[in-house]
Design an enzyme around this catalytic site. Structure first.
Site, PDB file in Angstrom:
ATOM      1  N   LYS A   1       0.551  -4.793   9.221  1.00 54.60           N
ATOM      2  CA  LYS A   1       1.813  -4.409   8.581  1.00 54.60           C
ATOM      3  C   LYS A   1       2.584  -3.541   9.558  1.00 54.60           C
ATOM      4  CE  LYS A   1       3.884  -2.738   4.307  1.00 54.60           C
ATOM      5  NZ  LYS A   1       4.717  -1.617   4.665  1.00 54.60           N
TER       6      LYS A   1
ATOM      7  N   HIS B   1       8.017  -4.710   7.412  1.00 50.76           N
ATOM      8  CA  HIS B   1       8.985  -3.857   6.721  1.00 50.76           C
ATOM      9  C   HIS B   1      10.283  -3.981   7.517  1.00 50.76           C
ATOM     10  CE1 HIS B   1       9.768   0.232   4.553  1.00 50.76           C
ATOM     11  NE2 HIS B   1      10.885  -0.461   4.718  1.00 50.76           N
TER      12      HIS B   1
ATOM     13  N   ARG C   1       8.017   0.193  -4.179  1.00 51.62           N
ATOM     14  CA  ARG C   1       8.316   1.154  -5.250  1.00 51.62           C
ATOM     15  C   ARG C   1       8.728   0.514  -6.570  1.00 51.62           C
ATOM     16  NH1 ARG C   1      12.433   4.517  -1.892  1.00 51.62           N
ATOM     17  NH2 ARG C   1      12.436   2.557  -0.751  1.00 51.62           N
TER      18      ARG C   1
ATOM     19  N   ASN D   1       8.864  -6.992   3.614  1.00 50.96           N
ATOM     20  CA  ASN D   1       8.736  -5.806   2.772  1.00 50.96           C
ATOM     21  C   ASN D   1       9.986  -4.948   2.993  1.00 50.96           C
ATOM     22  OD1 ASN D   1       7.069  -2.699   3.240  1.00 50.96           O
ATOM     23  ND2 ASN D   1       7.500  -3.581   1.252  1.00 50.96           N
ATOM     24  N   GLY D   2      10.378  -4.223   1.955  1.00 51.62           N
ATOM     25  CA  GLY D   2      11.499  -3.298   2.092  1.00 51.62           C
ATOM     26  C   GLY D   2      12.656  -3.626   1.167  1.00 51.62           C
TER      27      GLY D   2
ATOM     28  N   CYS E   1       3.479   3.171   9.194  1.00 53.29           N
ATOM     29  CA  CYS E   1       3.677   4.485   8.582  1.00 53.29           C
ATOM     30  C   CYS E   1       4.203   5.481   9.618  1.00 53.29           C
ATOM     31  CB  CYS E   1       2.372   4.995   7.988  1.00 53.29           C
ATOM     32  SG  CYS E   1       2.554   6.598   7.188  1.00 53.29           S
TER      33      CYS E   1
ATOM     34  N   PRO F   1       0.857  -1.196   0.000  1.00 54.82           N
ATOM     35  CA  PRO F   1       0.000   0.000   0.000  1.00 54.82           C
ATOM     36  C   PRO F   1       0.885   1.235   0.000  1.00 54.82           C
ATOM     37  CG  PRO F   1       0.001  -1.066   2.169  1.00 54.82           C
ATOM     38  CD  PRO F   1       0.807  -1.937   1.266  1.00 54.82           C
ATOM     39  N   MET F   2       0.683   2.134  -0.969  1.00 54.84           N
ATOM     40  CA  MET F   2       1.520   3.331  -1.064  1.00 54.84           C
ATOM     41  C   MET F   2       0.636   4.553  -1.280  1.00 54.84           C
ATOM     42  SD  MET F   2       4.741   1.843  -3.302  1.00 54.84           S
ATOM     43  CE  MET F   2       3.766   0.809  -4.390  1.00 54.84           C
ATOM     44  N   LEU F   3       0.703   5.489  -0.334  1.00 56.03           N
ATOM     45  CA  LEU F   3      -0.122   6.698  -0.407  1.00 56.03           C
ATOM     46  C   LEU F   3       0.133   7.461  -1.697  1.00 56.03           C
ATOM     47  CD1 LEU F   3      -0.094   8.187   3.206  1.00 56.03           C
ATOM     48  CD2 LEU F   3      -2.095   7.516   1.879  1.00 56.03           C
TER      49      LEU F   3
END
Length: 331
Positions: free
Chosen positions: A135, A168, A231, A208-209, A96, A14-16
């Site tokens: 997450k 992450h 990304r 993740n990461g 976040c 999920p990416m804002l």
């Protein structure tokens, strides 16, 4: 017979401002099996907001809603609404690090309140039958020992009933670093997440990461149940065309990028008819032809023309011809 894999095996983070519904629809044209996530949506937006923050297309399944919040009752209400709308999973954001998020008492700062996170998860699990996942990071500020991470995971798993965590593999600095810096400056610690799986074998753990290739994803899958790519999946979406075959054992041919663009036409036409600007959809498609002759011309033409008033499908057709012609010439 193909092996049945967990939906967590490969997912897109999920990416804002990035993984909106247009992005997810596009990604789904490239991979059928990947689990897609919404941008983080706050409970306040869903309960009090004027817009429809749960809107998505049926074509996006499997799709998970990521929630931001720390009030168990509000989270439970939103989880019920999401299940009624057909979402496949609810994910609680405990990763976040932005100031805005901390001020609302959710995101990474919740790592310091494991019992509250457990209450939040339990409140949601009590009212829905779909999976509720978390997450998180590997630590926050100076609370970054392995014991701290184990205590957090153990508490949320035992008291909250959470059996799936996406981790992450960086800690978050809640002060002094911007969200962007928090994605890049704290060092990655993959072995710590691998160790977590050894110590909590009963849990489903995804990492993740910093994952940039499917080869790296395969390496992580030697140790863990799943990999979440962020990304790289967004900036180089063409690699998603290989995911079903490489990671899920699918025998169907990889999606062809030119065919993927054309498959987007009916969706784009529907969106244009509803008043969506072309650029709101095509901005997610800019990186599709990365590494292919004509990729730069594709990007440039879309970037310069998709935001013009009245821009329609002909802009995409023209941009596509700049790549397709070169692909034919080099074939």
């Amino acid at each position: 017979m193909s092996q049945v894999f967990s939906s967590q095996r490969f997912s897109i983070a999920p990416m804002l401002d990035w993984t909106d519904r247009h992005c997810r629809y596009f990604h789904r044209q490239l991979t059928r099996n990947t689990l897609l996530y919404t941008e983080m949506v706050t409970t306040g937006a869903i309960i009090h907001g004027k817009g429809d923050y749960l809107a998505y297309s049926e074509a996006e399944h499997p799709v998970a809603l990521q929630l931001g919040g720390s009030d168990p009752a509000a989270l439970a209400q939103c989880a019920q609404l999401a299940q009624a709308r057909g979402y496949d999973e609810i994910n609680l954001n405990v990763g976040c690090p932005s100031d805005r998020v901390q001020n609302g008492r959710f995101g990474a700062c919740l790592m310091g309140e494991a019992a509250l996170v457990a209450d939040c998860v339990k409140a949601m699990r009590d009212v829905v039958s779909i999976p509720v996942t978390v997450k998180t990071r590997i630590g926050i500020d100076d609370q970054d020992s392995y014991e701290f991470l184990c205590d957090f995971i153990g508490t949320v798993a035992q008291q909250g009933g959470c059996d799936t965590f996406i981790i992450h593999a960086r800690k978050a600095w809640l002060s002094g670093l911007s969200p962007k810096e928090n994605r890049e400056i704290p060092p990655l610690d993959y072995p710590r997440v691998y160790q977590l799986k050894r110590d909590f074998p009963q849990l489903t753990l995804a990492i993740n990461g910093g994952v940039k290739t499917l080869e790296e994803a395969k390496e992580h899958l030697q140790h863990l149940d799943g990999v979440m790519m962020g990304r790289e999946a967004y900036q180089n979406p063409g690699l998603l065309a290989q995911v079903d075959r490489e990671l899920f054992g699918s025998s169907t041919p990889d999606a062809d990028p030119v065919a993927v663009v054309r498959a987007m036409y009916p969706y784009i036409e529907r969106e244009l008819a509803q008043g969506t600007y072309l650029g709101h959809v095509t901005r997610h498609m800019l990186g599709l032809f990365q590494g292919i002759p004509g990729a730069r011309q594709w990007r440039r033409y879309l970037s310069e023309n998709a935001h013009k008033p009245g821009a329609g499908i002909e802009v995409v057709e023209k941009a596509l011809s700049l790549v397709a012609d070169k692909m034919t010439a080099t074939a």
